[in-house]
Design a protein around this motif. Structure first.
Motif, PDB file in Angstrom:
ATOM      1  N   THR A 585       0.802  -1.227   0.000  1.00  0.00           N
ATOM      2  CA  THR A 585       0.000   0.000   0.000  1.00  0.00           C
ATOM      3  C   THR A 585       0.831   1.271   0.000  1.00  0.00           C
ATOM      4  OG1 THR A 585      -0.105  -0.048   2.427  1.00  0.00           O
ATOM      5  CG2 THR A 585      -1.870  -1.163   1.217  1.00  0.00           C
ATOM      6  N   GLU A 586       2.146   1.135   0.166  1.00  0.00           N
ATOM      7  CA  GLU A 586       2.993   2.318   0.282  1.00  0.00           C
ATOM      8  C   GLU A 586       3.734   2.596  -1.017  1.00  0.00           C
ATOM      9  OE1 GLU A 586       5.586   1.863   3.570  1.00  0.00           O
ATOM     10  OE2 GLU A 586       3.991   1.805   5.069  1.00  0.00           O
ATOM     11  N   ALA A 587       3.804   3.859  -1.371  1.00  0.00           N
ATOM     12  CA  ALA A 587       4.571   4.275  -2.544  1.00  0.00           C
ATOM     13  C   ALA A 587       6.064   4.188  -2.244  1.00  0.00           C
ATOM     14  CB  ALA A 587       4.193   5.709  -2.918  1.00  0.00           C
ATOM     15  N   PRO A 588       6.919   4.199  -3.266  1.00  0.00           N
ATOM     16  CA  PRO A 588       8.369   4.204  -3.030  1.00  0.00           C
ATOM     17  C   PRO A 588       8.794   5.407  -2.195  1.00  0.00           C
ATOM     18  CG  PRO A 588       7.886   3.716  -5.323  1.00  0.00           C
ATOM     19  CD  PRO A 588       6.591   4.122  -4.691  1.00  0.00           C
ATOM     20  N   THR A 589       9.860   5.226  -1.457  1.00  0.00           N
ATOM     21  CA  THR A 589      10.437   6.313  -0.661  1.00  0.00           C
ATOM     22  C   THR A 589      11.801   6.671  -1.231  1.00  0.00           C
ATOM     23  OG1 THR A 589      11.395   4.736   0.912  1.00  0.00           O
ATOM     24  CG2 THR A 589       9.214   5.608   1.423  1.00  0.00           C
ATOM     25  N   LEU A 590      12.396   7.751  -0.705  1.00  0.00           N
ATOM     26  CA  LEU A 590      13.682   8.230  -1.200  1.00  0.00           C
ATOM     27  C   LEU A 590      14.775   8.038  -0.161  1.00  0.00           C
ATOM     28  CD1 LEU A 590      12.582  11.609  -2.849  1.00  0.00           C
ATOM     29  CD2 LEU A 590      12.769   9.353  -3.918  1.00  0.00           C
ATOM     30  N   GLY A 591      15.981   7.759  -0.648  1.00  0.00           N
ATOM     31  CA  GLY A 591      17.147   7.703   0.212  1.00  0.00           C
ATOM     32  C   GLY A 591      17.830   9.061   0.271  1.00  0.00           C
ATOM     33  N   PHE A 592      19.054   9.075   0.797  1.00  0.00           N
ATOM     34  CA  PHE A 592      19.783  10.330   0.958  1.00  0.00           C
ATOM     35  C   PHE A 592      20.417  10.747  -0.376  1.00  0.00           C
ATOM     36  CE2 PHE A 592      19.830   8.565   5.274  1.00  0.00           C
ATOM     37  CZ  PHE A 592      19.284   9.646   5.965  1.00  0.00           C
ATOM     38  N   PRO A 593      20.178  11.987  -0.830  1.00  0.00           N
ATOM     39  CA  PRO A 593      20.773  12.460  -2.088  1.00  0.00           C
ATOM     40  C   PRO A 593      22.282  12.671  -1.939  1.00  0.00           C
ATOM     41  CG  PRO A 593      19.628  14.255  -0.990  1.00  0.00           C
ATOM     42  CD  PRO A 593      19.335  13.009  -0.199  1.00  0.00           C
ATOM     43  N   TYR A 594      22.999  12.521  -3.048  1.00  0.00           N
ATOM     44  CA  TYR A 594      24.449  12.744  -3.022  1.00  0.00           C
ATOM     45  C   TYR A 594      24.903  13.236  -4.395  1.00  0.00           C
ATOM     46  CZ  TYR A 594      24.954   8.292  -5.530  1.00  0.00           C
ATOM     47  OH  TYR A 594      24.878   7.291  -6.463  1.00  0.00           O
ATOM     48  N   ALA A 650      23.259  21.616 -12.870  1.00  0.00           N
ATOM     49  CA  ALA A 650      23.062  22.998 -13.309  1.00  0.00           C
ATOM     50  C   ALA A 650      21.606  23.425 -13.250  1.00  0.00           C
ATOM     51  CB  ALA A 650      23.589  23.164 -14.738  1.00  0.00           C
ATOM     52  N   GLN A 651      20.675  22.483 -13.153  1.00  0.00           N
ATOM     53  CA  GLN A 651      19.250  22.807 -13.095  1.00  0.00           C
ATOM     54  C   GLN A 651      18.762  23.021 -11.662  1.00  0.00           C
ATOM     55  OE1 GLN A 651      17.476  23.399 -15.800  1.00  0.00           O
ATOM     56  NE2 GLN A 651      19.212  22.853 -17.121  1.00  0.00           N
ATOM     57  N   LEU A 652      19.650  22.832 -10.678  1.00  0.00           N
ATOM     58  CA  LEU A 652      19.270  22.971  -9.267  1.00  0.00           C
ATOM     59  C   LEU A 652      19.950  24.188  -8.648  1.00  0.00           C
ATOM     60  CD1 LEU A 652      19.643  19.226  -8.177  1.00  0.00           C
ATOM     61  CD2 LEU A 652      17.507  20.448  -8.670  1.00  0.00           C
ATOM     62  N   PRO A 653      19.301  24.824  -7.678  1.00  0.00           N
ATOM     63  CA  PRO A 653      19.961  25.932  -6.973  1.00  0.00           C
ATOM     64  C   PRO A 653      21.103  25.410  -6.109  1.00  0.00           C
ATOM     65  CG  PRO A 653      17.874  25.410  -5.939  1.00  0.00           C
ATOM     66  CD  PRO A 653      17.935  24.585  -7.179  1.00  0.00           C
ATOM     67  N   GLU A 654      21.984  26.282  -5.691  1.00  0.00           N
ATOM     68  CA  GLU A 654      23.131  25.868  -4.882  1.00  0.00           C
ATOM     69  C   GLU A 654      22.700  25.354  -3.516  1.00  0.00           C
ATOM     70  OE1 GLU A 654      26.044  28.922  -4.649  1.00  0.00           O
ATOM     71  OE2 GLU A 654      26.406  28.993  -6.820  1.00  0.00           O
ATOM     72  N   GLU A 655      21.586  25.837  -3.032  1.00  0.00           N
ATOM     73  CA  GLU A 655      21.085  25.374  -1.738  1.00  0.00           C
ATOM     74  C   GLU A 655      19.565  25.504  -1.732  1.00  0.00           C
ATOM     75  OE1 GLU A 655      21.652  29.613   0.655  1.00  0.00           O
ATOM     76  OE2 GLU A 655      23.020  27.939   1.045  1.00  0.00           O
ATOM     77  N   GLY A 656      18.949  24.897  -0.710  1.00  0.00           N
ATOM     78  CA  GLY A 656      17.500  24.952  -0.613  1.00  0.00           C
ATOM     79  C   GLY A 656      16.888  23.584  -0.839  1.00  0.00           C
ATOM     80  N   THR A 657      15.662  23.554  -1.320  1.00  0.00           N
ATOM     81  CA  THR A 657      14.948  22.295  -1.534  1.00  0.00           C
ATOM     82  C   THR A 657      14.297  22.270  -2.916  1.00  0.00           C
ATOM     83  OG1 THR A 657      12.866  23.112  -0.624  1.00  0.00           O
ATOM     84  CG2 THR A 657      14.420  22.115   0.935  1.00  0.00           C
ATOM     85  N   PHE A 658      13.932  21.089  -3.331  1.00  0.00           N
ATOM     86  CA  PHE A 658      13.123  20.907  -4.531  1.00  0.00           C
ATOM     87  C   PHE A 658      12.189  19.728  -4.277  1.00  0.00           C
ATOM     88  CE2 PHE A 658      16.783  18.205  -5.080  1.00  0.00           C
ATOM     89  CZ  PHE A 658      16.303  17.066  -5.704  1.00  0.00           C
ATOM     90  N   ASP A 675      16.173  18.102   0.370  1.00  0.00           N
ATOM     91  CA  ASP A 675      17.185  19.109   0.685  1.00  0.00           C
ATOM     92  C   ASP A 675      18.409  18.902  -0.200  1.00  0.00           C
ATOM     93  OD1 ASP A 675      15.720  20.314   2.757  1.00  0.00           O
ATOM     94  OD2 ASP A 675      16.380  18.772   4.179  1.00  0.00           O
ATOM     95  N   ILE A 676      18.915  19.976  -0.782  1.00  0.00           N
ATOM     96  CA  ILE A 676      20.091  19.886  -1.650  1.00  0.00           C
ATOM     97  C   ILE A 676      21.336  19.858  -0.774  1.00  0.00           C
ATOM     98  CG2 ILE A 676      21.402  21.019  -3.489  1.00  0.00           C
ATOM     99  CD1 ILE A 676      18.754  22.301  -4.370  1.00  0.00           C
ATOM    100  N   PRO A 677      22.136  18.784  -0.851  1.00  0.00           N
ATOM    101  CA  PRO A 677      23.340  18.718  -0.008  1.00  0.00           C
ATOM    102  C   PRO A 677      24.448  19.602  -0.556  1.00  0.00           C
ATOM    103  CG  PRO A 677      23.235  16.799  -1.426  1.00  0.00           C
ATOM    104  CD  PRO A 677      21.971  17.584  -1.685  1.00  0.00           C
ATOM    105  N   GLU A 678      25.433  19.889   0.275  1.00  0.00           N
ATOM    106  CA  GLU A 678      26.596  20.651  -0.175  1.00  0.00           C
ATOM    107  C   GLU A 678      27.429  19.793  -1.116  1.00  0.00           C
ATOM    108  OE1 GLU A 678      28.895  22.158   3.003  1.00  0.00           O
ATOM    109  OE2 GLU A 678      27.267  23.345   3.875  1.00  0.00           O
ATOM    110  N   MET A 679      28.030  20.445  -2.116  1.00  0.00           N
ATOM    111  CA  MET A 679      28.870  19.716  -3.073  1.00  0.00           C
ATOM    112  C   MET A 679      30.222  19.420  -2.456  1.00  0.00           C
ATOM    113  SD  MET A 679      27.995  21.422  -6.784  1.00  0.00           S
ATOM    114  CE  MET A 679      28.890  20.135  -7.627  1.00  0.00           C
TER     115      MET A 679
END
Length: 679
Positions: A585-594, A650-658, A675-679
């Motif tokens: 019954t649950e949709a897929p979830t997301l892991g930690f972005p990198y 290049a399509q994402l801001p340097e910080e913040g969320t999407f 949350d967009i992680p630091e590069m």
């Protein structure tokens, strides 16, 4: 008497024992070469064939091989490597060596593998060069199957398919433009970009299915595909094929011989000195050491004494006839072990000497010479199934029962309705695998087999108490409609387009209910039948959740994209599978972005990768993923292995969320702020 006369008499006598003329079998008109076919034979084979037909003496050991090739030693099974000639293939997709991981014609379940796979040593971004002057005619983007696919039409008229690409080079701009104008991640575009032979055409990757590699196909038209070597493609394959087993049967009597016995010239027959035997040979090819990627072969030839009685040469395939793979490669429950079972469509006499020769796409050969015997001294039992929970399994496209489990304490009872026919089959029969067809010859009234075992005897810690329901039908039937019950669960099967003609024994369907990995599921046999459609309905009062099918080699469960809802769940495929009801019954979830990278226009660019996590119902396609930065739609790739969403940095801001929105195969929806992680 003169020895020459004696030899001639002996040869006449041997051939007189053989029943009729052994004609070569053609799996499909354009797939396997007939004798003296100039289009499908190489020049030497064609020349030798013409000589043979005109009465000139031609060596069978060297028939169809290069004149400079060393002879195959048919007596001891020595390998032969063909000497390459000056006019051998010259097109190399890369400027570096790449070994084969999959060959043309390899078994892929219900279809053949239509090209060559080259390993790129777990690296992406290898430049791939144009094989001839021509134009790119189409580009496709998908997270499955071919992944990113380029179709290149050469001046020769052939279309070259380059799959699993990371980048289309300078043509990426056209893909990106189409994605943003349509707001779809999976797109197809027509193009007319010209390239010269040797130009950088595209870049290897891992899109679609599999580790980083190149899948290369050569197409004559929308239906026909050819062995790429015929189009001048160079492959590196340094090893001859290996013969892993030989199965011989007459009707429902079956014997299987292991490689050790075969190497000593002995193959077991299930019946003594009787004619009309059938045979299948398990063969695999490897391109190098270590032998970690078993592949298929190009040619299989069988001689009776010095007479060629069977030959298959796989140089051409048709997309429209891929299902005919089961005329050549018989399905076995151990399908993910090394090698395929090649059916030899020739009537075999028991008192003869046979030679089998297998050749790969580089011309490497192996040969085995043998005779039939009731028993081979060095023969040990072969593995007939793998990852199989119940005693019911499929081997060589026929249902089997593993009575060897009698030794572990499992008990089998033959039933007709509620009536017991044989209380203990373990006492009445030999403890060994046996065809269900043979059991029905012994117990013609049997309609089911009940089996029991305690938790210690099953091997998985779960006691067994189940039944196998059986349905026998005429070999000429093209359709079946069978309903039965397993406990309180109703099971209905409708089969259409059942093949007829080759096997004269009765056909048998078998189904049982078993338990593994915390799931009850239904096993259907025999697998490997070519069908128009297989529609199965499960009426389960305890569980009316959606139906899923089990992958043959992955052992993962996959959602039926088309199925009925409600109490009686029905789904349709063109092949028999194991299935179950799963509550998910649950949709897929997301892991930690990198942060990582991706290829755009042939150049590595920063990319954010977001893992996707699910147990059963996964992502159906790339368009089931929506990425938004504020109100702006952003293109994203879905990498089905290892289940990651890839977004151009290049399509994402340097910080913040999407935001990432997902819809899985079962229709479950979810939205996540990332949350967009630091590069």
């Amino acid at each position: 008497m003169d020895t020459t006369i004696l030899n001639k008499l002996a040869k006449i006598t041997r051939k007189g024992m053989f029943l009729g003329t052994m004609a070569s079998f053609a799996m499909m008109p354009s797939a396997f070469a007939a004798e003296c076919n100039e289009k499908t034979m190489d020049a030497f084979a064609y020349e030798d064939c013409i000589k043979a037909k005109s009465g000139e003496k031609v060596s069978n050991d060297n028939f169809g091989a290069s004149a400079e090739a060393s002879k195959v030693n048919n007596a001891d099974g020595m390998e032969q490597k063909r000497v390459l000639k000056a006019d051998e293939p010259t097109y190399r997709p890369f400027d570096r060596d790449a070994y084969l991981t999959s060959s043309f014609g390899e078994n892929r379940g219900t279809r053949y593998h239509a090209g060559f796979d080259y390993s790129t040593q777990m690296e992406e971004g290898w430049p791939i060069y144009a094989p001839e002057d021509g134009k790119v005619v189409e580009l496709r983007v998908s997270p499955f199957h071919y992944g990113k696919l380029m179709l290149f039409k050469g001046k020769s008229g052939k279309t070259w398919a380059f799959a699993h690409q990371s980048s289309f080079g300078k043509l990426d701009d056209q893909i990106i433009k189409k994605q943003y104008s349509s707001k779809k991640n999976d797109v197809t575009i027509k193009t007319n970009a010209s390239y010269k032979k040797g130009d950088t055409l595209t870049f290897s990757g891992s899109t679609g299915i599999g580790n980083p590699h190149l899948h290369l196909e050569v197409r004559l038209d929308n239906d026909r595909i050819i062995n790429p070597v015929q189009a001048g493609v160079v492959i590196t394959d340094t090893l001859a094929p290996q013969i892993f087993g030989i199965a011989v049967w007459q009707g429902n009597h079956l014997a299987v011989t292991n490689p050790e016995a075969i190497s000593k010239g002995c193959v077991e027959t299930p019946v003594k000195n009787e004619f009309n035997l059938s045979m299948a040979v398990k063969i695999a090819d490897y391109s190098r050491e270590p032998k970690d990627n078993p592949m298929s072969i190009r040619r299989l030839t069988v001689w009776r004494y010095d007479e060629k009685i069977f030959e298959e040469i796989l140089d051409t395939l048709r997309y429209s006839k891929m299902a005919l793979i089961r005329d050549q490669l018989l399905w076995a429950e151990e399908a993910d072990t090394a090698g395929d079972w090649h059916f030899v469509n020739a009537k075999l006499a028991p008192l003869s000497t046979y030679t089998i020769e297998a050749e790969d796409y580089s011309g490497n050969k192996v040969s085995k010479k043998f005779t039939f015997h009731p028993r081979c001294k060095s023969d040990k039992p072969m593995q007939l199934y793998k990852d199989q929970a119940s005693p019911l399994f499929t081997f060589l496209s026929r249902p089997m029962l593993d009575l060897f489990r009698c030794k572990n304490g499992m008990k089998f009872t033959a039933m007709t309705g509620d009536k017991v026919i044989e209380e203990d089959m373990c006492k009445a029969l030999k403890p060994a695998p046996i065809t269900i067809g043979r059991l029905l010859e012994i117990y013609p009234e049997m309609t089911s087999i009940h089996y029991t075992a305690d938790a210690r005897s099953t091997g998985d810690g779960v006691a067994a108490d189940a039944s196998i329901e059986l349905y026998a039908f005429n070999q000429y039937q093209r359709s079946v409609n069978w309903s039965t019950k397993l406990g309180n669960v109703g099971v209905t099967q409708k089969l259409t387009g059942i093949p007829t003609g080759r096997d004269t024994t009765k056909k048998i369907l078998a189904v049982t209910r078993t338990h593994t990995d915390s799931l009850d599921y239904f096993e259907f046999h025999p697998k490997g039948m070519q069908l128009g459609n297989w529609t199965v309905c499960i009426d389960n009062p305890e569980n009316n959740q959606p139906l899923y099918w089990l992958g043959e080699t992955t052992r993962n469960w996959f959602y039926f994209s088309k199925q009925t809802k409600g109490k009686n769940r029905c789904a349709t495929m063109n092949e028999i599978r194991d299935i179950t009801n799963i509550e998910s019954t649950e949709a897929p979830t997301l892991g930690f972005p990198y942060w990582s990278d991706m290829m755009i226009s042939g150049v590595r660019q920063p990319a954010l990768k977001v893992p996707v996590q699910f147990k059963y119902a996964g992502i159906p396609d790339g368009n089931a993923i929506t990425v938004q930065v504020g109100k702006k739609w952003v293109a994203a790739e879905y990498d089905s292995e290892p289940r990651e969403i890839v977004i151009e940095g290049a399509q994402l801001p340097e910080e913040g969320t999407f935001t990432i929105k997902l819809v899985d195969e079962a229709g479950h929806k979810a939205s996540y702020n990332v949350d967009i992680p630091e590069m």
